[in-house]
Design a protein around this motif. Structure first.
Motif, PDB file in Angstrom:
ATOM      1  N   THR A   1       0.635  -1.465   0.013  1.00 54.03           N
ATOM      2  CA  THR A   1      -0.025   0.208  -0.395  1.00 54.03           C
ATOM      3  C   THR A   1       0.851   1.153  -0.040  1.00 54.03           C
ATOM      4  OG1 THR A   1      -1.786  -0.994   1.103  1.00 54.03           O
ATOM      5  CG2 THR A   1      -1.621   1.672   1.153  1.00 54.03           C
ATOM      6  N   ASP A   2       0.953   2.417  -1.181  1.00 53.52           N
ATOM      7  CA  ASP A   2       0.869   3.679  -1.388  1.00 53.52           C
ATOM      8  C   ASP A   2       0.677   4.252   0.456  1.00 53.52           C
ATOM      9  OD1 ASP A   2       1.925   5.531  -3.606  1.00 53.52           O
ATOM     10  OD2 ASP A   2       2.167   6.377  -1.434  1.00 53.52           O
ATOM     11  N   GLY A   3       1.646   4.653   1.005  1.00 50.48           N
ATOM     12  CA  GLY A   3       2.055   5.616   2.320  1.00 50.48           C
ATOM     13  C   GLY A   3       0.382   6.401   1.289  1.00 50.48           C
ATOM     14  N   SER A   4       0.964   7.405   0.593  1.00 53.88           N
ATOM     15  CA  SER A   4       0.231   8.600   0.840  1.00 53.88           C
ATOM     16  C   SER A   4      -0.842   8.319   0.043  1.00 53.88           C
ATOM     17  CB  SER A   4       0.972   9.811   0.174  1.00 53.88           C
ATOM     18  OG  SER A   4       2.041   8.988  -0.484  1.00 53.88           O
ATOM     19  N   THR A   5      -1.196   7.602  -0.617  1.00 55.19           N
ATOM     20  CA  THR A   5      -2.345   7.855  -2.080  1.00 55.19           C
ATOM     21  C   THR A   5      -3.545   6.836  -1.128  1.00 55.19           C
ATOM     22  OG1 THR A   5      -1.525   5.758  -3.670  1.00 55.19           O
ATOM     23  CG2 THR A   5      -1.175   8.386  -3.754  1.00 55.19           C
ATOM     24  N   GLY A   6      -2.603   5.814  -0.893  1.00 51.04           N
ATOM     25  CA  GLY A   6      -3.980   4.393   0.036  1.00 51.04           C
ATOM     26  C   GLY A   6      -3.294   3.009  -1.055  1.00 51.04           C
ATOM     27  N   GLY A   7      -3.038   3.368  -1.882  1.00 46.95           N
ATOM     28  CA  GLY A   7      -3.262   2.647  -3.095  1.00 46.95           C
ATOM     29  C   GLY A   7      -3.041   1.233  -3.314  1.00 46.95           C
ATOM     30  N   PHE A   8      -2.428   0.527  -4.268  1.00 49.15           N
ATOM     31  CA  PHE A   8      -1.648  -0.523  -4.939  1.00 49.15           C
ATOM     32  C   PHE A   8      -0.664  -0.660  -5.284  1.00 49.15           C
ATOM     33  CE2 PHE A   8       0.053  -4.030  -7.151  1.00 49.15           C
ATOM     34  CZ  PHE A   8      -0.359  -5.184  -6.117  1.00 49.15           C
ATOM     35  N   THR A   9       0.604  -0.353  -4.489  1.00 46.28           N
ATOM     36  CA  THR A   9       1.938  -0.070  -5.391  1.00 46.28           C
ATOM     37  C   THR A   9       3.087  -0.901  -5.236  1.00 46.28           C
ATOM     38  OG1 THR A   9       3.275   1.422  -5.385  1.00 46.28           O
ATOM     39  CG2 THR A   9       2.715   0.845  -3.010  1.00 46.28           C
ATOM     40  N   PHE A  10       3.935  -1.019  -5.141  1.00 38.33           N
ATOM     41  CA  PHE A  10       5.850  -2.090  -5.631  1.00 38.33           C
ATOM     42  C   PHE A  10       6.480  -1.383  -4.993  1.00 38.33           C
ATOM     43  CE2 PHE A  10       3.607  -5.071  -8.641  1.00 38.33           C
ATOM     44  CZ  PHE A  10       3.072  -6.229  -7.727  1.00 38.33           C
ATOM     45  N   GLY A  11       5.468  -0.132  -4.835  1.00 39.18           N
ATOM     46  CA  GLY A  11       7.081   2.260  -4.175  1.00 39.18           C
ATOM     47  C   GLY A  11       7.590   1.336  -2.846  1.00 39.18           C
ATOM     48  N   ASN A  12       6.580   0.231  -1.960  1.00 36.90           N
ATOM     49  CA  ASN A  12       7.212  -0.120  -0.637  1.00 36.90           C
ATOM     50  C   ASN A  12       9.179  -0.981  -0.738  1.00 36.90           C
ATOM     51  OD1 ASN A  12       5.779   1.495   1.210  1.00 36.90           O
ATOM     52  ND2 ASN A  12       4.571  -0.167   0.648  1.00 36.90           N
ATOM     53  N   PHE A  13       9.121  -1.782  -1.337  1.00 36.78           N
ATOM     54  CA  PHE A  13       9.864  -3.166  -1.971  1.00 36.78           C
ATOM     55  C   PHE A  13      11.083  -1.913  -3.054  1.00 36.78           C
ATOM     56  CE2 PHE A  13       6.349  -5.799  -1.473  1.00 36.78           C
ATOM     57  CZ  PHE A  13       6.808  -6.398  -0.118  1.00 36.78           C
ATOM     58  N   LEU A  14      10.769  -1.360  -4.096  1.00 35.49           N
ATOM     59  CA  LEU A  14      11.075  -0.562  -4.350  1.00 35.49           C
ATOM     60  C   LEU A  14      12.572   0.211  -4.029  1.00 35.49           C
ATOM     61  CD1 LEU A  14       9.814   0.700  -7.643  1.00 35.49           C
ATOM     62  CD2 LEU A  14      12.052  -1.124  -8.214  1.00 35.49           C
ATOM     63  N   LYS A  15      11.633   0.937  -2.947  1.00 30.39           N
ATOM     64  CA  LYS A  15      11.870   1.770  -1.527  1.00 30.39           C
ATOM     65  C   LYS A  15      14.012   0.954  -1.318  1.00 30.39           C
ATOM     66  CE  LYS A  15      10.222   4.883   1.401  1.00 30.39           C
ATOM     67  NZ  LYS A  15       9.205   5.622   1.724  1.00 30.39           N
ATOM     68  N   PHE A  16      13.435  -0.026  -1.099  1.00 28.91           N
ATOM     69  CA  PHE A  16      14.295  -0.829   0.200  1.00 28.91           C
ATOM     70  C   PHE A  16      15.552  -1.277  -0.922  1.00 28.91           C
ATOM     71  CE2 PHE A  16      15.408  -5.088   1.155  1.00 28.91           C
ATOM     72  CZ  PHE A  16      15.885  -5.072   2.445  1.00 28.91           C
ATOM     73  N   PHE A  17      15.079  -1.697  -1.832  1.00 29.93           N
ATOM     74  CA  PHE A  17      15.907  -2.163  -2.474  1.00 29.93           C
ATOM     75  C   PHE A  17      16.784  -1.796  -4.035  1.00 29.93           C
ATOM     76  CE2 PHE A  17      13.473  -6.425  -2.663  1.00 29.93           C
ATOM     77  CZ  PHE A  17      14.685  -7.114  -1.743  1.00 29.93           C
ATOM     78  N   SER A  18      16.415  -0.036  -3.356  1.00 28.00           N
ATOM     79  CA  SER A  18      16.862   0.903  -4.489  1.00 28.00           C
ATOM     80  C   SER A  18      17.694   1.178  -3.098  1.00 28.00           C
ATOM     81  CB  SER A  18      16.364   1.429  -5.511  1.00 28.00           C
ATOM     82  OG  SER A  18      15.778   2.170  -4.435  1.00 28.00           O
ATOM     83  N   ASN A  19      18.017   1.473  -1.831  1.00 28.58           N
ATOM     84  CA  ASN A  19      18.555   1.974  -1.028  1.00 28.58           C
ATOM     85  C   ASN A  19      20.135   1.311  -0.832  1.00 28.58           C
ATOM     86  OD1 ASN A  19      19.471   3.452   1.209  1.00 28.58           O
ATOM     87  ND2 ASN A  19      17.416   4.088   1.624  1.00 28.58           N
ATOM     88  N   SER A  20      20.813   1.903  -0.994  1.00 27.12           N
ATOM     89  CA  SER A  20      22.342   0.711  -0.383  1.00 27.12           C
ATOM     90  C   SER A  20      22.791   1.021   0.203  1.00 27.12           C
ATOM     91  CB  SER A  20      23.269   2.189  -1.431  1.00 27.12           C
ATOM     92  OG  SER A  20      23.231   3.096  -0.349  1.00 27.12           O
ATOM     93  N   THR A  21      22.172   2.014   1.245  1.00 31.84           N
ATOM     94  CA  THR A  21      21.535   1.550   3.447  1.00 31.84           C
ATOM     95  C   THR A  21      20.962   0.810   3.328  1.00 31.84           C
ATOM     96  OG1 THR A  21      22.265   3.989   3.059  1.00 31.84           O
ATOM     97  CG2 THR A  21      22.154   3.401   4.837  1.00 31.84           C
TER      98      THR A  21
END
Lengths: 266, 267
Positions: B35-55
């Motif tokens: 779920t997208d935190g701001s829109t409440g819609g379906f998303t893969f964004g959270n996973f992208l956020k995790f895997f695209s962040n080097s830290t």
């Protein structure tokens, strides 16, 4: 000879590794020094301070009570559940077994946040109830896993025999099945108490603000440099260690005696 | 008492509790993770956020590294101990085993604090964060490796070893060809009990790594605490669940019912 010496050396190394920190903590609980390692004469000061520290005493009481409440609930619910699983049809039993294994296999942090999420969805505030549920979730599967093997070992004809002799199903369950699986129930209860007392992560995510168990209190105290309660925690650790040694020794002697008694009677 | 019920109905309260407080909460994690935190819609964004962040990626790698290192060290220490205990003719074998697993019953935060004070005393606390973290993990989880190893080794048929010797196998061959393969179930269940908790027990890495070592469990905790991003936290939890699932496939942890239980059988 050399072989034997190596064996003893390995065992001694293992014990040294495990007990050096604990031993030091116990030794330095008998001196009032703030930092571990400086000896300022033998005294019971830290113990006196500990017992006069109403906050820590309250936390110890809360931790033990929580462990007992959660373990009693887990033991009752888990024993009933194990009997249910044992006598259920294959599909229902398999489904229940899968659910039992989830909290066992799962990382504790995942269990913790999953509970935090549902409690946030139902009510915004975390309460003693949510904490209790959290502890039941982490202890319940272990009660079930302790009781089921005892049910499998039990002679299945016993229950039928009780029914044939005129016992009602519930009476047969209480008078015949329950005594047979009692060792499993007790083991499950003890395991539940241990796991509850030991828990940090689920507690941290389900507890109401202001409520602390030994785990959360100690963890938060360690993070503060030079926390005034740290020396007293040495005394607390020493006492807990002593209690555990006594409990384990007593339980083992009782167990051995029971086994001997059984052997003689068989 | 005139309670009328069938025995299988006893499964109902237990299953109800487990569905309500184990299964549904996990579904919540799945929901939040997608779920997208701001829109409440379906998303893969959270996973992208995790895997695209080097830290966060390096955190994942460090966690796996620490877990592997801890598991290997635990195995290397625990195996000889369990082996000697199981094989010895000590009259008080049980007492010795008890001594090795006794610390399990002491609250682990207190135990880690004891180790922290000890490391402070010998001047290591501020110097070797990674070493201290691994040491703490080994210190905490060692009994969970010793116990299953001891259980399998003590059950092993000793005549097999004599047979191997009779057939001309020397001590080394006997160990690698007979003892080691036969103790594999113990090794596997020891690994399951040590590996996963090590990846997520951030209490140890925080207390002994002094905040310099971040493991995956800490990352999730941060998402639910200071970072306040439950969506990302749930996504990371799902990644973790995936890793657990994979490692269970490898170790067959779904199958063994009695050994898999953490600490079961210690009472």
């Amino acid at each position: 000879m050399v072989k034997k010496a190596i064996k003893y050396a390995i065992l001694a190394f293992g014990l040294l590794f495990i007990y050096t920190p604990i031993f030091l903590l116990v030794v330095f609980s008998f001196t009032p020094a703030i930092t571990l390692g400086s000896w300022e004469g033998f005294s019971f000061d830290l113990y006196v301070q500990l017992f006069n520290n109403a906050k820590i005493m309250g936390i110890v009481k809360d931790t033990v009570l929580l462990a007992l409440f959660a373990s009693v609930i887990s033991t009752i619910l888990g024993t009933i559940g194990a009997i249910g699983i044992f006598y259920s049809k294959k599909k229902a039993a398999a489904a229940a077994n899968v659910m039992t294994r989830i909290p066992v296999i799962n990382a504790e942090i995942v269990t913790a946040i999953s509970l935090a999420l549902i409690f946030a969805a139902v009510a915004l505030q975390r309460t003693y109830f949510s904490l209790l549920i959290g502890h039941v979730v982490i202890t319940l599967p272990f009660v079930v896993l302790s009781v089921i093997p005892k049910l499998k070992q039990m002679d299945g004809n016993l229950y039928e025999a009780a029914l044939d002799l005129g016992a009602t199903p519930s009476r047969a369950l209480f008078k015949v099945v329950l005594p047979e699986i009692l060792p499993g129930i007790m083991a499950g209860f003890m395991l539940a108490v241990t796991l509850s007392l030991d828990d940090y992560i689920v507690t941290a995510f389900t507890k109401p603000t202001g409520f602390d168990t030994i785990s959360t209190y100690v963890y938060n105290s360690i993070k503060v440099p030079q926390h005034s309660a740290l020396p007293q925690l040495r005394a607390l650790s020493a006492i807990i260690f002593l209690i555990i040694v006594v409990v384990v020794i007593v339980l083992n002697t009782v167990n051995k005696k029971q086994k001997k008694f059984k052997e003689i009677n068989d | 008492m005139t309670l009328r019920f069938s025995r299988k109905q006893l499964i109902i309260p237990y299953s109800l509790f487990m569905v309500l407080f184990v299964v549904i909460p996990l579904l919540f994690i799945v929901y939040y993770a997608f779920t997208d935190g701001s829109t409440g819609g379906f998303t893969f964004g959270n996973f992208l956020k995790f895997f695209s962040n080097s830290t966060s990626l390096s955190t994942l790698i460090i966690s796996i590294g620490i877990a592997i290192l801890t598991t290997v060290v635990c195995l290397l220490i625990a195996y000889p101990i369990a082996y000697i205990l199981a094989r010895s003719n000590f009259k008080k074998k049980n007492v010795l085993l008890m001594l090795f697993v006794l610390p399990m019953w002491i609250n682990f935060v207190l135990r880690i604090n004891a180790l922290r004070e000890f490391l402070d005393l010998i001047g290591l606390l501020n110097k070797a964060h990674l070493f201290n973290t691994v040491l703490g993990m080994v210190y905490d989880f060692l009994p969970f490796m010793i116990l299953p190893l001891y259980t399998t080794l003590i059950k092993m048929d000793k005549s097999l070893i004599e047979a191997s010797a009779d057939l001309g196998g020397n001590a080394f061959t006997t160990f690698t060809k007979v003892t080691l393969p036969l103790s594999l179930p113990g090794i596997v269940s020891g690994i399951t009990m040590v590996f996963m908790p090590t990846m997520t027990n951030y209490v140890i890495s925080d207390t002994l790594g002094l905040g310099h070592i971040t493991i995956i469990g800490k990352l999730i905790e941060d998402c639910f605490g200071s970072r306040n991003d439950w969506y990302l936290g749930s996504a990371i939890a799902l990644v973790l669940l995936f890793i657990i699932f994979i490692s269970m496939l490898f170790t067959g942890g779904f199958k063994d019912e009695e050994n898999g239980a953490r600490g079961a059988g210690i009472w």
